[in-house]
Design a protein around this motif. Structure first.
Motif, PDB file in Angstrom:
ATOM      1  N   THR A   1     -14.324  36.253  11.488  1.00 30.34           N
ATOM      2  CA  THR A   1     -13.303  37.238  11.140  1.00 30.34           C
ATOM      3  C   THR A   1     -13.538  38.608  11.754  1.00 30.34           C
ATOM      4  O   THR A   1     -12.651  39.457  11.718  1.00 30.34           O
ATOM      5  CB  THR A   1     -13.214  37.394   9.606  1.00 30.34           C
ATOM      6  OG1 THR A   1     -14.512  37.720   9.107  1.00 30.34           O
ATOM      7  CG2 THR A   1     -12.715  36.114   8.955  1.00 30.34           C
ATOM      8  N   GLU A   2     -14.704  38.854  12.323  1.00 28.81           N
ATOM      9  CA  GLU A   2     -15.004  40.162  12.911  1.00 28.81           C
ATOM     10  C   GLU A   2     -14.763  40.120  14.420  1.00 28.81           C
ATOM     11  O   GLU A   2     -15.109  39.152  15.078  1.00 28.81           O
ATOM     12  CB  GLU A   2     -16.471  40.536  12.654  1.00 28.81           C
ATOM     13  CG  GLU A   2     -16.847  40.595  11.194  1.00 28.81           C
ATOM     14  CD  GLU A   2     -16.208  41.755  10.470  1.00 28.81           C
ATOM     15  OE1 GLU A   2     -16.016  42.820  11.089  1.00 28.81           O
ATOM     16  OE2 GLU A   2     -15.889  41.585   9.288  1.00 28.81           O
ATOM     17  N   THR A   3     -14.171  41.193  14.947  1.00 30.07           N
ATOM     18  CA  THR A   3     -14.029  41.304  16.401  1.00 30.07           C
ATOM     19  C   THR A   3     -15.158  42.183  16.927  1.00 30.07           C
ATOM     20  O   THR A   3     -15.769  42.936  16.186  1.00 30.07           O
ATOM     21  CB  THR A   3     -12.666  41.912  16.799  1.00 30.07           C
ATOM     22  OG1 THR A   3     -12.516  43.164  16.160  1.00 30.07           O
ATOM     23  CG2 THR A   3     -11.522  40.985  16.410  1.00 30.07           C
ATOM     24  N   CYS A   4     -15.403  42.072  18.205  1.00 26.62           N
ATOM     25  CA  CYS A   4     -16.508  42.808  18.814  1.00 26.62           C
ATOM     26  C   CYS A   4     -16.330  44.314  18.634  1.00 26.62           C
ATOM     27  O   CYS A   4     -15.225  44.831  18.753  1.00 26.62           O
ATOM     28  CB  CYS A   4     -16.581  42.509  20.310  1.00 26.62           C
ATOM     29  SG  CYS A   4     -17.009  40.813  20.684  1.00 26.62           S
ATOM     30  N   PRO A   5     -17.428  45.025  18.384  1.00 23.60           N
ATOM     31  CA  PRO A   5     -17.350  46.487  18.316  1.00 23.60           C
ATOM     32  C   PRO A   5     -17.119  47.054  19.716  1.00 23.60           C
ATOM     33  O   PRO A   5     -17.329  46.367  20.720  1.00 23.60           O
ATOM     34  CB  PRO A   5     -18.719  46.891  17.772  1.00 23.60           C
ATOM     35  CG  PRO A   5     -19.619  45.746  18.080  1.00 23.60           C
ATOM     36  CD  PRO A   5     -18.767  44.514  18.106  1.00 23.60           C
ATOM     37  N   ASP A   6     -16.673  48.307  19.765  1.00 22.85           N
ATOM     38  CA  ASP A   6     -16.430  48.960  21.056  1.00 22.85           C
ATOM     39  C   ASP A   6     -17.658  48.856  21.946  1.00 22.85           C
ATOM     40  O   ASP A   6     -18.776  49.063  21.497  1.00 22.85           O
ATOM     41  CB  ASP A   6     -16.084  50.439  20.853  1.00 22.85           C
ATOM     42  CG  ASP A   6     -14.697  50.621  20.266  1.00 22.85           C
ATOM     43  OD1 ASP A   6     -13.882  49.685  20.355  1.00 22.85           O
ATOM     44  OD2 ASP A   6     -14.423  51.703  19.728  1.00 22.85           O
ATOM     45  N   GLY A   7     -17.418  48.518  23.203  1.00 25.10           N
ATOM     46  CA  GLY A   7     -18.502  48.449  24.179  1.00 25.10           C
ATOM     47  C   GLY A   7     -19.140  47.079  24.304  1.00 25.10           C
ATOM     48  O   GLY A   7     -20.039  46.894  25.107  1.00 25.10           O
ATOM     49  N   TRP A   8     -18.687  46.101  23.524  1.00 28.24           N
ATOM     50  CA  TRP A   8     -19.260  44.752  23.556  1.00 28.24           C
ATOM     51  C   TRP A   8     -18.146  43.723  23.647  1.00 28.24           C
ATOM     52  O   TRP A   8     -17.037  43.943  23.155  1.00 28.24           O
ATOM     53  CB  TRP A   8     -20.108  44.502  22.309  1.00 28.24           C
ATOM     54  CG  TRP A   8     -21.275  45.424  22.249  1.00 28.24           C
ATOM     55  CD1 TRP A   8     -21.327  46.640  21.642  1.00 28.24           C
ATOM     56  CD2 TRP A   8     -22.543  45.234  22.870  1.00 28.24           C
ATOM     57  NE1 TRP A   8     -22.561  47.217  21.839  1.00 28.24           N
ATOM     58  CE2 TRP A   8     -23.327  46.377  22.583  1.00 28.24           C
ATOM     59  CE3 TRP A   8     -23.097  44.200  23.618  1.00 28.24           C
ATOM     60  CZ2 TRP A   8     -24.626  46.520  23.034  1.00 28.24           C
ATOM     61  CZ3 TRP A   8     -24.402  44.339  24.067  1.00 28.24           C
ATOM     62  CH2 TRP A   8     -25.152  45.482  23.784  1.00 28.24           C
ATOM     63  N   TYR A   9     -18.430  42.572  24.266  1.00 32.52           N
ATOM     64  CA  TYR A   9     -17.415  41.525  24.414  1.00 32.52           C
ATOM     65  C   TYR A   9     -18.090  40.172  24.584  1.00 32.52           C
ATOM     66  O   TYR A   9     -19.308  40.055  24.661  1.00 32.52           O
ATOM     67  CB  TYR A   9     -16.512  41.821  25.614  1.00 32.52           C
ATOM     68  CG  TYR A   9     -17.155  41.574  26.961  1.00 32.52           C
ATOM     69  CD1 TYR A   9     -16.914  40.396  27.657  1.00 32.52           C
ATOM     70  CD2 TYR A   9     -17.999  42.508  27.548  1.00 32.52           C
ATOM     71  CE1 TYR A   9     -17.491  40.164  28.889  1.00 32.52           C
ATOM     72  CE2 TYR A   9     -18.583  42.288  28.772  1.00 32.52           C
ATOM     73  CZ  TYR A   9     -18.322  41.110  29.447  1.00 32.52           C
ATOM     74  OH  TYR A   9     -18.904  40.884  30.660  1.00 32.52           O
ATOM     75  N   GLY A  10     -17.262  39.113  24.635  1.00 39.21           N
ATOM     76  CA  GLY A  10     -17.723  37.764  24.969  1.00 39.21           C
ATOM     77  C   GLY A  10     -18.216  36.947  23.792  1.00 39.21           C
ATOM     78  O   GLY A  10     -17.910  37.223  22.637  1.00 39.21           O
TER      79      GLY A  10
END
Length: 143
Positions: A67-76
């Motif tokens: 349910t959580e999306t990546c914080p700013d500056g992070w992905y993948g």
């Protein structure tokens, strides 16, 4: 005597070795399934239920039921990759490529140019004002 030794070896194998082997097989079959000892199906953190199977979170998400999306500056995958975007850009939390250019409309050089132009206008206005005052004073003194 040979029979009792075989029986003891078999008993040791059944009691000690098989549970370890079965645990490894069951663990592999149930990766992401944290139901045990709960009676209902519960997926582990960083997994979510897809048609009764616990699947790893899709790229760009993590946490309980993904349910959580990546914080700013992070992905993948599980937000494990760091974006290489500039300070004024926002990266896509799934792919890492530029999502939105947050570049201000006036860049530093444009802003500097505007300040210089405003300064020149002020100086020209002062010079014109002083010139008009001097000319008027000169005309006033002649009369």
């Amino acid at each position: 005597m040979l029979t009792s030794v075989c029986f003891i070896n078999l008993l040791i194998f059944d009691l000690l070795i098989l549970p370890i082997l079965n645990f490894g097989i069951n663990a592999q079959a149930k990766i992401g399934d944290c139901s045990f000892p709960e009676p209902e199906k519960v997926c582990c953190n960083n997994y979510h239920d897809v048609n009764g199977v616990c699947m790893k979170c899709p790229d760009g998400s993590y946490g309980e039921n993904c349910t959580e999306t990546c914080p700013d500056g992070w992905y993948g995958e599980l937000c494990s990759q760091e974006c290489e975007c500039k300070m004024n850009q926002q990266c896509n939390f799934i792919f890492g490529c530029l999502e939105q250019d947050l570049e201000p409309q006036f860049t530093f050089s444009t802003f500097t140019l505007l300040k210089i132009s405003a300064g020149f206008l002020i100086i020209i206005s002062i010079v014109i004002g002083v010139t008009v005052c001097v000319v008027k004073r000169g005309l006033h003194d002649e009369n």
